[in-house]
Write an enzyme that holds these catalytic residues in place. Structure first.
Site, PDB file in Angstrom:
ATOM      1  N   GLY A  34      39.258  44.469  32.314  1.00 21.80           N
ATOM      2  CA  GLY A  34      39.479  45.188  33.565  1.00 21.80           C
ATOM      3  C   GLY A  34      40.879  45.761  33.709  1.00 21.80           C
ATOM      4  N   VAL A  35      41.397  45.680  34.916  1.00 26.39           N
ATOM      5  CA  VAL A  35      42.705  46.272  35.191  1.00 26.39           C
ATOM      6  C   VAL A  35      43.809  45.500  34.441  1.00 26.39           C
ATOM      7  CG1 VAL A  35      43.197  45.008  37.350  1.00 26.39           C
ATOM      8  CG2 VAL A  35      44.079  47.306  37.040  1.00 26.39           C
ATOM      9  N   ASP A  36      43.606  44.218  34.248  1.00 26.24           N
ATOM     10  CA  ASP A  36      44.551  43.386  33.487  1.00 26.24           C
ATOM     11  C   ASP A  36      44.695  43.925  32.056  1.00 26.24           C
ATOM     12  OD1 ASP A  36      46.166  41.234  32.856  1.00 26.24           O
ATOM     13  OD2 ASP A  36      44.570  39.731  32.871  1.00 26.24           O
ATOM     14  N   VAL A 127      35.294  41.741  37.659  1.00 30.92           N
ATOM     15  CA  VAL A 127      34.768  40.567  36.946  1.00 30.92           C
ATOM     16  C   VAL A 127      34.590  39.375  37.894  1.00 30.92           C
ATOM     17  CG1 VAL A 127      35.342  38.880  35.135  1.00 30.92           C
ATOM     18  CG2 VAL A 127      35.816  41.304  34.757  1.00 30.92           C
TER      19      VAL A 127
HETATM   20  N1  AR6 Z   1      43.301  51.027  37.628  1.00 25.60           N
HETATM   21  C1  AR6 Z   1      42.850  50.631  38.843  1.00 25.60           C
HETATM   22  N2  AR6 Z   1      41.776  49.816  39.006  1.00 25.60           N
HETATM   23  C2  AR6 Z   1      41.144  49.401  37.890  1.00 25.60           C
HETATM   24  C3  AR6 Z   1      41.551  49.753  36.586  1.00 25.60           C
HETATM   25  C4  AR6 Z   1      42.683  50.605  36.479  1.00 25.60           C
HETATM   26  N3  AR6 Z   1      43.158  51.007  35.292  1.00 25.60           N
HETATM   27  N4  AR6 Z   1      40.700  49.162  35.690  1.00 25.60           N
HETATM   28  C5  AR6 Z   1      39.792  48.470  36.406  1.00 25.60           C
HETATM   29  N5  AR6 Z   1      40.048  48.609  37.737  1.00 25.60           N
HETATM   30  P1  AR6 Z   1      38.909  43.465  37.503  1.00 25.60           P
HETATM   31  P2  AR6 Z   1      39.026  40.916  38.992  1.00 25.60           P
HETATM   32  C6  AR6 Z   1      39.340  48.061  38.898  1.00 25.60           C
HETATM   33  O1  AR6 Z   1      37.684  43.021  36.811  1.00 25.60           O
HETATM   34  O2  AR6 Z   1      37.692  41.154  39.590  1.00 25.60           O
HETATM   35  C7  AR6 Z   1      40.201  40.364  33.969  1.00 25.60           C
HETATM   36  O3  AR6 Z   1      39.581  40.107  32.750  1.00 25.60           O
HETATM   37  C8  AR6 Z   1      37.919  47.562  38.708  1.00 25.60           C
HETATM   38  O4  AR6 Z   1      37.010  48.656  38.625  1.00 25.60           O
HETATM   39  O5  AR6 Z   1      39.964  44.132  36.711  1.00 25.60           O
HETATM   40  O6  AR6 Z   1      40.143  40.412  39.874  1.00 25.60           O
HETATM   41  C9  AR6 Z   1      41.326  39.381  34.282  1.00 25.60           C
HETATM   42  O7  AR6 Z   1      41.982  38.946  33.123  1.00 25.60           O
HETATM   43  C10 AR6 Z   1      37.736  46.747  39.977  1.00 25.60           C
HETATM   44  O8  AR6 Z   1      37.426  47.587  41.090  1.00 25.60           O
HETATM   45  O9  AR6 Z   1      39.655  42.212  38.257  1.00 25.60           O
HETATM   46  C11 AR6 Z   1      40.590  38.282  34.967  1.00 25.60           C
HETATM   47  O10 AR6 Z   1      40.026  37.388  34.035  1.00 25.60           O
HETATM   48  C12 AR6 Z   1      39.137  46.155  40.206  1.00 25.60           C
HETATM   49  O11 AR6 Z   1      40.019  46.917  39.378  1.00 25.60           O
HETATM   50  C13 AR6 Z   1      39.494  38.976  35.720  1.00 25.60           C
HETATM   51  O12 AR6 Z   1      39.250  40.175  35.014  1.00 25.60           O
HETATM   52  C14 AR6 Z   1      39.263  44.694  39.832  1.00 25.60           C
HETATM   53  O13 AR6 Z   1      38.439  44.403  38.695  1.00 25.60           O
HETATM   54  C15 AR6 Z   1      39.910  39.348  37.116  1.00 25.60           C
HETATM   55  O14 AR6 Z   1      38.812  39.896  37.793  1.00 25.60           O
END
Ligand code: AR6
Length: 176
Positions: A34-36, A127
């Site tokens: 994801g964003v991480d 996630v």
């Molecule tokens: N810019 C902005 N938003 C984004 C980007 C980006 N480049 N990429 C994804 N998103 P998530 P969580 C959005 O899964 O639910 C990771 O593996 C995405 O579409 O990134 O807090 C970590 O290591 C969604 O709307 O974070 C943790 O293990 C939002 O960001 C776990 O996921 C959050 O999705 C954290 O899960």
């Protein structure tokens, strides 16, 4: 007290020209999907190095849910990355206070390091399984209340949302 502009844009948080971007990390702080994953990929190895140092020191056992910590931002345009750990619904973490804490703790860290502009993703809306509308409600309420109650120098909070439905959920919340 500084008055804070709060806005939402659709886009990629890694390209934002703000002082600090918030990372929806996990407690291990060593990257993920994801964003991480996007933030670590764009920031390069310097970010991972700093995260490893945090794990070797104060956050040896990992960063608890709802807390936040800052590092530098490696190759990103931002100066700091503020890592926070959202509650994971798939693990039964359904308390809205934990999610609110991600936003307030991140703002407190932003204030500590001296950031004047901060970008947030929709923490826990990927996630970790939270409904985007619920995240938008909690995020907007928390940022509004923190920025009006605390003494701070944060001029801009920008929610940077990936995908139309999440963006629209935040837009709607900001319009209320
Ligand atoms: N810019 C902005 N938003 C984004 C980007 C980006 N480049 N990429 C994804 N998103 P998530 P969580 C959005 O899964 O639910 C990771 O593996 C995405 O579409 O990134 O807090 C970590 O290591 C969604 O709307 O974070 C943790 O293990 C939002 O960001 C776990 O996921 C959050 O999705 C954290 O899960």
């Amino acid at each position: 007290m500084t008055s804070t502009q709060i806005e939402a844009v659709e886009g990629d948080i890694t390209t934002q020209r703000v002082d600090a971007i918030v990372n929806a990390a996990n407690s291990l702080l060593l990257g993920g999907g994801g964003v991480d994953g996007a933030i670590h990929a764009a920031a390069g190895p310097a970010l991972l190095e700093e995260c490893r140092a945090l794990r070797a020191g104060r956050w040896h056992d990992g960063l608890p849910v709802g807390q936040a910590v800052a590092t530098g931002a490696g190759d990103l345009p931002a100066r700091w990355v503020i890592h926070t750990v959202g509650p994971n619904r798939h693990r039964g973490q359904t308390d809205p206070a934990l999610l609110a804490s991600c936003f307030s703790a991140s703002l407190a860290v932003a204030q500590e390091v001296g950031a004047r502009s901060v970008a947030f993703p929709a923490v826990s809306a990927g996630v970790y399984g939270w409904d985007a509308g619920q995240v938008a409600t909690i995020a907007v309420e928390t940022v509004r209340s923190w920025t009006t109650q605390e003494s701070h120098g944060i001029q801009l909070v920008r929610f940077v949302l990936f995908g139309r439905p999440v963006f629209e959920a935040f837009q709607q919340e900001l319009a209320d």
